[in-house]
Design a protein around this motif. Structure first.
Motif, mmCIF file in Angstrom:
data_model
loop_
_atom_site.group_PDB
_atom_site.id
_atom_site.type_symbol
_atom_site.label_atom_id
_atom_site.label_comp_id
_atom_site.label_asym_id
_atom_site.label_seq_id
_atom_site.Cartn_x
_atom_site.Cartn_y
_atom_site.Cartn_z
ATOM 1 N N GLY A 154 0.800 -1.222 0.000
ATOM 2 C CA GLY A 154 0.000 0.000 0.000
ATOM 3 C C GLY A 154 0.830 1.267 0.000
ATOM 4 N N ASN A 155 2.095 1.189 -0.420
ATOM 5 C CA ASN A 155 2.934 2.391 -0.405
ATOM 6 C C ASN A 155 2.446 3.400 -1.453
ATOM 7 N N PRO A 156 2.746 4.682 -1.223
ATOM 8 C CA PRO A 156 2.191 5.722 -2.099
ATOM 9 C C PRO A 156 2.529 5.530 -3.587
ATOM 10 N N LEU A 157 3.723 5.037 -3.907
ATOM 11 C CA LEU A 157 4.074 4.869 -5.323
ATOM 12 C C LEU A 157 3.156 3.836 -5.987
ATOM 13 N N ALA A 158 2.996 2.679 -5.333
ATOM 14 C CA ALA A 158 2.150 1.632 -5.903
ATOM 15 C C ALA A 158 0.694 2.083 -5.970
ATOM 16 N N MET A 159 0.252 2.820 -4.946
ATOM 17 C CA MET A 159 -1.132 3.290 -4.933
ATOM 18 C C MET A 159 -1.375 4.285 -6.066
ATOM 19 N N ARG A 160 -0.386 5.131 -6.307
ATOM 20 C CA ARG A 160 -0.518 6.098 -7.408
ATOM 21 C C ARG A 160 -0.623 5.360 -8.741
ATOM 22 N N ALA A 161 0.163 4.283 -8.868
ATOM 23 C CA ALA A 161 0.100 3.475 -10.090
ATOM 24 C C ALA A 161 -1.296 2.869 -10.251
ATOM 25 N N GLY A 162 -1.863 2.374 -9.173
ATOM 26 C CA GLY A 162 -3.197 1.765 -9.234
ATOM 27 C C GLY A 162 -4.277 2.789 -9.576
ATOM 28 N N VAL A 163 -4.221 3.930 -8.902
ATOM 29 C CA VAL A 163 -5.211 4.988 -9.152
ATOM 30 C C VAL A 163 -5.144 5.422 -10.619
ATOM 31 N N THR A 164 -3.927 5.634 -11.111
ATOM 32 C CA THR A 164 -3.771 6.134 -12.485
ATOM 33 C C THR A 164 -4.188 5.067 -13.495
ATOM 34 N N THR A 165 -3.866 3.819 -13.212
ATOM 35 C CA THR A 165 -4.278 2.735 -14.113
ATOM 36 C C THR A 165 -5.797 2.738 -14.280
ATOM 37 N N ILE A 166 -6.512 2.821 -13.177
ATOM 38 C CA ILE A 166 -7.984 2.787 -13.251
ATOM 39 C C ILE A 166 -8.519 4.025 -13.964
ATOM 40 N N GLU A 167 -7.954 5.186 -13.649
ATOM 41 C CA GLU A 167 -8.411 6.420 -14.316
ATOM 42 C C GLU A 167 -8.242 6.320 -15.828
ATOM 43 N N VAL A 168 -7.060 5.882 -16.244
ATOM 44 C CA VAL A 168 -6.788 5.822 -17.691
ATOM 45 C C VAL A 168 -7.674 4.770 -18.351
ATOM 46 N N MET A 169 -7.858 3.634 -17.687
ATOM 47 C CA MET A 169 -8.714 2.601 -18.269
ATOM 48 C C MET A 169 -10.100 3.149 -18.555
ATOM 49 N N GLU A 170 -10.606 3.952 -17.639
ATOM 50 C CA GLU A 170 -11.952 4.501 -17.854
ATOM 51 C C GLU A 170 -11.957 5.594 -18.905
ATOM 52 N N GLU A 171 -10.970 6.497 -18.829
ATOM 53 C CA GLU A 171 -10.921 7.582 -19.817
ATOM 54 C C GLU A 171 -10.804 7.043 -21.237
#
Ligand SMILES: *Cc1c(COP(=O)(O)O)cnc(C)c1O
Length: 399
Positions: free
Chosen positions: A278-295
């Motif tokens: 749950g470190n910030p780098l991995a979480m940022r990767a997860g958040v961005t992955t989901i955002e881009v997938m939807e966009e």
């Protein structure tokens, strides 16, 4: 010194190294370009050097990479909420890999059993399943090659065949210590073998009737690869526990286990934990992955590109007699041939195509979800002649 020193001989590696990538393309150290139909084993959801992901990660690197779970991590809450909103789960625990997510699920099921007064809880697992390489997860795995030499295995698993409801009903009748059913919605390493929608619905009903947790390993088939966020959603069911990993961070190591209902309240402070998870780098990767997938509408694209690739392969192989089955969902595709076909991997590489063969006879395609129609066309164009060549001689053992 062993041949591969300084590294341990854990992998039979292909003699290619990649220097960089761009979209679905990988470039080797000699500058040759390959169409990637493996995505680092279902990991690189957004392909290579996605501008949004690269920028987000660079920005995050300039802020903070790791702080530990001794403190609040707002990005963990944010990714947890995003996952909860897209599943029917309510709570997340973050870790770093698939086996860790599954290990957490197994611990959760055991604790659930103990809380119900069952001293030796058992978990139903499956033939041909793959859940990881830790002692508990390799014990849950349905492949003796993964287990051999590491005995004694972790106990507390009972095994059935996928899609065999009668076998599961027998277990319900005969084994009072069972507390959970643990399966992949689509078996990955086992050869892209989907649990049928009907089977998943029946398992859900049986788990409800028995008070068992339904734990669906979405490490490989989840995060949009099947054309829905999670592959079990095609069956219209909701698991109690759902491990995730692989594609969730688009290449940054990450794992998660999600839960709802009684399963979401089992772990209490002190029961489970992780330093890096749950470190910030991995979480940022997860958040961005989901955002881009939807966009970018990547899930719908995965669903229709996958269906098109499967029908093109089936059509192009129909006259050969060497194709057993094309199966899968979205961009998780297995092409089962009538013979072992490991040689296809180097053949494909020579033809500028990266793919994988699993379960000996199954060509496995797991392209990045940023694949477009032109990439799918090129994949079929490059792969079909190779498949046809492999099945053009009588299979070994047949006259
Ligand atoms: C890859 C995989 C795992 C293990 O993940 P690791 O990150 O390698 O530990 C577990 N379950 C499934 C279904 C997988 O495909």
């Amino acid at each position: 010194m062993p041949a591969s020193a300084p590294l341990m001989s854990t992998y039979a590696r292909l003699p290619v190294a990649f220097s960089h990538g761009d979209g679905p393309w990988l470039f080797d150290t000699d500058g040759r370009r390959y169409l990637d139909c493996l995505a680092g084993i279902a990991v690189n959801t957004l392909g290579y050097n996605h501008p949004r992901l690269s920028a987000a990660l660079r920005e995050q690197l300039g802020r903070v990479i790791h702080t530990s779970n001794l403190f609040e991590i707002p990005l963990q809450t944010r990714l947890g909420q995003m996952l909860v909103d897209r599943s029917a789960m309510t709570n997340a625990f973050f870790c770093n890999s698939g086996l860790e997510a599954n290990e957490a699920a197994i611990k959760l099921a055991r604790l659930y059993g103990h809380k119900r007064g069952i001293e030796k809880p058992e978990i139903v697992v499956y033939e041909k399943a793959f859940h990881g390489r830790s002692l508990a997860t390799l014990s849950a795995t349905g492949n003796t090659k993964v287990q051999k030499g590491f005995e004694p295995l972790v106990e507390g698993f009972v095994r059935v065949e996928i899609n065999d409801l009668a076998a599961l009903r027998t277990i319900a009748a005969e084994r009072p210590n069972v507390v959970a059913v643990f399966l992949e919605a689509i078996q990955g390493e086992g050869g892209i073998r989907p649990a049928t929608e009907e089977y998943l619905r029946e398992v859900r009903a049986l788990c409800d009737a028995q008070g068992w947790l339904l734990m669906i390993d979405e490490v490989q088939c989840g995060t949009g690869r099947s054309g829905k966020w999670f592959a079990h959603q095609w069956a219209g069911i909701v698991p109690d526990v759902m491990p995730l990993a692989k594609g969730l961070g688009s290449g940054v190591p990450i794992g998660a286990v999600l839960a709802h209902g009684v399963a979401a309240e089992i772990f209490q402070p002190g029961n489970h934990g992780t330093t890096f998870g749950g470190n910030p780098l991995a979480m940022r990767a997860g958040v961005t992955t989901i955002e881009v997938m939807e966009e970018e509408g990547l899930m719908d694209r995965a669903a229709h590109l996958g269906a098109a690739i499967m029908s093109e392969i089936a059509r192009g192989m129909a006259d050969t007699g060497g194709l057993v089955e094309v199966r899968g969902r979205g961009l998780m595709i297995g092409i089962e041939l009538d013979r072992p076909c490991g040689e296809l991997v180097p053949m494909a590489l020579a033809a500028g195509l990266i793919l994988n063969v699993t379960a000996e006879r199954v060509v496995r395609l797991l392209p990045p979800l940023i694949f477009e129609q032109a990439h799918a066309d090129l994949l079929v164009e490059r792969l079909l002649p190779l498949l046809r060549r492999v099945v053009s001689t009588p299979p070994p053992g047949k006259a």
